[in-house]
Design an enzyme around this catalytic site. Structure first.
Site, PDB file in Angstrom:
ATOM      1  N   LYS A 175      -4.135  10.967 -15.166  1.00  0.00           N
ATOM      2  CA  LYS A 175      -3.506   9.466 -15.204  1.00  0.00           C
ATOM      3  C   LYS A 175      -4.256   8.643 -14.440  1.00  0.00           C
ATOM      4  O   LYS A 175      -4.559   8.472 -13.098  1.00  0.00           O
ATOM      5  CB  LYS A 175      -2.021   9.501 -14.621  1.00  0.00           C
ATOM      6  CG  LYS A 175      -1.213   8.045 -14.780  1.00  0.00           C
ATOM      7  CD  LYS A 175      -0.299   7.802 -13.737  1.00  0.00           C
ATOM      8  CE  LYS A 175      -0.810   7.212 -12.437  1.00  0.00           C
ATOM      9  NZ  LYS A 175      -1.212   5.616 -13.107  1.00  0.00           N
ATOM     10  N   GLU A 178      -3.226   2.385 -13.859  1.00  0.00           N
ATOM     11  CA  GLU A 178      -2.588   1.351 -14.856  1.00  0.00           C
ATOM     12  C   GLU A 178      -3.337   0.014 -15.043  1.00  0.00           C
ATOM     13  O   GLU A 178      -3.319  -0.343 -16.106  1.00  0.00           O
ATOM     14  CB  GLU A 178      -1.073   1.154 -14.894  1.00  0.00           C
ATOM     15  CG  GLU A 178      -0.709   0.407 -13.466  1.00  0.00           C
ATOM     16  CD  GLU A 178      -0.017   1.430 -12.556  1.00  0.00           C
ATOM     17  OE1 GLU A 178       0.655   1.056 -11.628  1.00  0.00           O
ATOM     18  OE2 GLU A 178      -0.878   2.647 -12.389  1.00  0.00           O
ATOM     19  N   GLY A 228      -5.712   7.691  -3.448  1.00  0.00           N
ATOM     20  CA  GLY A 228      -4.999   6.467  -3.400  1.00  0.00           C
ATOM     21  C   GLY A 228      -4.421   6.265  -1.994  1.00  0.00           C
ATOM     22  O   GLY A 228      -4.745   6.957  -1.002  1.00  0.00           O
ATOM     23  N   GLY A 229      -3.221   5.706  -2.048  1.00  0.00           N
ATOM     24  CA  GLY A 229      -2.764   5.234  -0.855  1.00  0.00           C
ATOM     25  C   GLY A 229      -1.824   6.264  -0.196  1.00  0.00           C
ATOM     26  O   GLY A 229      -1.172   6.877  -0.899  1.00  0.00           O
ATOM     27  N   ILE A 230      -1.498   6.171   1.313  1.00  0.00           N
ATOM     28  CA  ILE A 230      -0.967   7.072   1.796  1.00  0.00           C
ATOM     29  C   ILE A 230       0.660   7.320   1.597  1.00  0.00           C
ATOM     30  O   ILE A 230       1.177   8.138   1.663  1.00  0.00           O
ATOM     31  CB  ILE A 230      -1.243   6.830   3.519  1.00  0.00           C
ATOM     32  CG1 ILE A 230      -0.907   8.133   4.405  1.00  0.00           C
ATOM     33  CG2 ILE A 230      -0.645   5.573   4.056  1.00  0.00           C
ATOM     34  CD1 ILE A 230      -0.994   7.848   5.625  1.00  0.00           C
ATOM     35  N   THR A 232       1.960   6.507  -1.247  1.00  0.00           N
ATOM     36  CA  THR A 232       2.200   7.232  -2.439  1.00  0.00           C
ATOM     37  C   THR A 232       2.012   8.557  -2.395  1.00  0.00           C
ATOM     38  O   THR A 232       2.472   9.665  -2.828  1.00  0.00           O
ATOM     39  CB  THR A 232       1.347   6.761  -3.545  1.00  0.00           C
ATOM     40  OG1 THR A 232       1.736   5.244  -3.826  1.00  0.00           O
ATOM     41  CG2 THR A 232       1.308   7.374  -4.980  1.00  0.00           C
ATOM     42  N   GLY A 233       0.713   9.092  -1.569  1.00  0.00           N
ATOM     43  CA  GLY A 233       0.757  10.398  -1.313  1.00  0.00           C
ATOM     44  C   GLY A 233       1.594  11.008  -0.515  1.00  0.00           C
ATOM     45  O   GLY A 233       2.034  12.274  -1.096  1.00  0.00           O
ATOM     46  N   GLU A 250      -6.475  12.617  -1.082  1.00  0.00           N
ATOM     47  CA  GLU A 250      -7.485  11.696  -0.486  1.00  0.00           C
ATOM     48  C   GLU A 250      -6.721  10.457  -0.286  1.00  0.00           C
ATOM     49  O   GLU A 250      -6.399   9.616  -1.419  1.00  0.00           O
ATOM     50  CB  GLU A 250      -8.786  11.645  -1.378  1.00  0.00           C
ATOM     51  CG  GLU A 250      -9.938  10.978  -0.073  1.00  0.00           C
ATOM     52  CD  GLU A 250     -10.148   9.781  -0.256  1.00  0.00           C
ATOM     53  OE1 GLU A 250      -9.467   8.885   0.217  1.00  0.00           O
ATOM     54  OE2 GLU A 250     -11.066   9.215  -0.809  1.00  0.00           O
ATOM     55  N   CYS A 284     -12.497   3.288   0.190  1.00  0.00           N
ATOM     56  CA  CYS A 284     -11.759   3.950   1.117  1.00  0.00           C
ATOM     57  C   CYS A 284     -12.415   4.451   2.283  1.00  0.00           C
ATOM     58  O   CYS A 284     -11.797   4.782   3.366  1.00  0.00           O
ATOM     59  CB  CYS A 284     -11.233   5.238   0.571  1.00  0.00           C
ATOM     60  SG  CYS A 284     -12.347   6.482  -0.305  1.00  0.00           S
ATOM     61  N   GLU A 385      -4.815  -0.113   6.756  1.00  0.00           N
ATOM     62  CA  GLU A 385      -5.934  -0.252   5.917  1.00  0.00           C
ATOM     63  C   GLU A 385      -5.662  -1.502   5.101  1.00  0.00           C
ATOM     64  O   GLU A 385      -4.961  -1.589   4.161  1.00  0.00           O
ATOM     65  CB  GLU A 385      -6.144   0.889   4.941  1.00  0.00           C
ATOM     66  CG  GLU A 385      -7.360   1.183   3.950  1.00  0.00           C
ATOM     67  CD  GLU A 385      -7.403   2.130   3.238  1.00  0.00           C
ATOM     68  OE1 GLU A 385      -8.413   2.815   2.856  1.00  0.00           O
ATOM     69  OE2 GLU A 385      -6.472   2.829   2.785  1.00  0.00           O
TER      70      GLU A 385
END
Length: 489
Positions: A175, A178, A228-230, A232-233, A250, A284, A385
């Site tokens: 994925k 988007e 991606g971002g923390i 969402t992680g 990551e 990043c 960030e």
């Protein structure tokens, strides 16, 4: 451009819902493509295809040399279509086409590297504790892999996941972001052309809240690899915990770049700029925290500001452009809010801090390169960030203070040390809690060196031999060549 499609079980398909999404050029907000807007139903269809393809064993049982040859073919096709891919990447992200061409070389290199590794691990024999025993350790593919990639380096990050997964015999569902799916769609055309069997590699387009959430929570997915971002992680970790699937994450960084007074001044200035403003700071590993020795601080900041004022912003297709736009209106607003926070916190705005006034840039999501001084580690702009063209500058007096400042972060992705004293550099590196530390360099990476972070920058590693191990499970096999009764009972 004409409608781009999803790739599920060897077929190019629209979204089950029939919904679509327009893809916007961040330079001028023009629609450059329309793609399907998949959801959890599309994700489930792709997971079913990947599960069946893995369970039937066609790909995992294909000799590793043959899998490697197909992965190598993908690299060759990327090289063949380099210009088209670079053009799509620059349209999609706003980065300069020169940078995109470099990305394509790197991407082909990643596929070539893992093609060469595909048949290099034959397992190992370990000492048997009993006579007439054979004890061996082998690595086998994890199974069905969900792969979620970010918008800043769409195809580069995809290659870090696709190449090792395919080389080791896994099946996968990718994925992409988007808002930047175009080069990933194109590379799936090349995957099909290279001869990867139906169901092995699947592409689903759509939002993280639907497609990504399904990949993270579905019990038929054995591994999730996310960049991606923390925030969402952490959500992915929670969703994956339901069925305890393997994770590779990551999650970004707030990367320190230490400049000692004995460093080569001009080179350190130049690389400090490259370390942040490449791709408008949307990296990043960007060295957004400059930690400068007090004796050269003012001179160093003045040199940075003088260079920054001369930056040429513009279209990625203009050969004179040095920095393109940010990715979207939402992200531009986020960076603006971040800078406003820095001003409120008492940091000094040395340069930038607003959108450019040039009439030819008003349609794009541009933001001037920005430098803050008088920064301290208790400020949000030092800890959080921004993912944009913003540098914070801190001062230090001693080596110990520099390292303490560098480590004062929840992140631990990367960092740099600039000094002519190699012993001092090694002392610093030994104490810096980051997955990659550069000495007299910044932001260099290559396929055979592992990439990933300490602390909340993530879990696991990509690239290098460790990157291929993420896509395998370890199995111990013991064979008794001369079994005898134990006579215990």
């Amino acid at each position: 451009m004409s409608l781009k499609q999803q790739y599920i079980n060897g077929e190019w398909v629209t979204a089950i819902s029939g919904e679509t999404r327009d893809i916007i050029n961040p330079f001028n907000q023009e629609v450059i493509a329309t793609v399907p807007e998949g959801n959890d139903q599309d994700a489930k269809a792709a997971i079913t295809a990947a599960r069946e393809a893995f369970d039937n064993g066609e790909w995992s049982s294909t000799p590793a040399t043959e899998r490697g040859a197909i992965v190598r073919k993908i690299a060759e096709l990327i090289e063949r279509d380099k210009e088209e891919l670079a053009r799509l990447e620059s349209l999609d992200t706003g980065k300069t086409v020169e940078e995109s061409r470099g990305d394509m070389d790197d991407i082909a290199g990643v596929f070539r590297y893992y093609a060469e590794l595909a048949d290099k691990d034959g397992g190992e024999l370990i000492d048997s504790p009993v006579p007439n025993g054979i004890s061996r350790v082998v690595r086998e593919p994890v199974g069905v892999c969900g792969q979620i990639t970010p918008w800043n380096y769409p195809l580069l990050q995809a290659s870090w996941k696709l190449a090792p997964a395919l080389a080791t015999g896994n099946t996968l569902i990718m994925k992409p972001s988007e808002i930047t799916p175009l080069t990933t769609i194109k590379v799936f055309e090349l995957i099909e052309e290279a001869g990867v069997p139906a169901g092995v590699a699947n592409l689903v387009l759509g939002a993280g809240q639907t497609v990504g959430a399904e990949l993270a929570s579905n019990g038929d997915v054995d591994l999730i690899s996310f960049t991606g971002g923390i925030v969402t992680g952490k959500k992915i970790m929670q969703a994956a915990s339901v069925n305890v699937k393997k994770l590779a994450l990551e999650l970004g960084g707030k990367n320190p770049n230490i400049i000692f007074a004995d460093a080569d001044f001009d080179i350190a200035v130049d690389q400090a700029l490259n370390g942040v403003f490449f791709h408008a700071g949307q990296i990043c590993s960007a060295g957004t925290r400059l930690i400068v020795e007090e004796s050269i601080h003012d001179k160093f900041v003045s040199a940075l500001v003088e260079r920054v004022k001369k930056f040429k912003l513009g279209s990625g297709f203009d050969e004179e452009t040095q920095m393109g736009p940010l990715i979207s209106a939402d992200h531009l607003a986020k960076v603006e809010k971040y800078v406003e926070t820095g001003v409120k916190e008492g940091a000094t705005l040395a340069v930038g801090g607003h959108r450019p006034e040039n009439s030819d840039l008003q349609k794009g999501f541009f933001y001037l390169p920005t430098i803050f001084t008088d920064c301290t580690t208790d400020m949000k702009i030092v800890q959080e960030e921004a993912f944009g063209p913003v540098i914070t500058v801190e001062k230090f007096r001693t080596e110990e203070e520099a390292v303490k400042l560098a480590n004062d972060s929840i992140y631990g992705l990367a960092g740099g040390v600039w000094t002519s004293d190699i012993a001092k550099a090694e002392r610093c590196v030994a104490k810096m809690r980051m997955g990659t530390v550069w000495i007299n360099e910044f932001n260099l990476y290559f396929p055979h060196a592992p990439w990933g972070g300490f602390k909340q920058s993530g879990i696991g590693r990509e690239l290098g031999k460790l990157g291929i191990e993420e896509y395998t499970e370890t199995k111990h096999i013991f064979q008794n060549l001369k079994p005898e009764p134990i006579n215990w009972f």
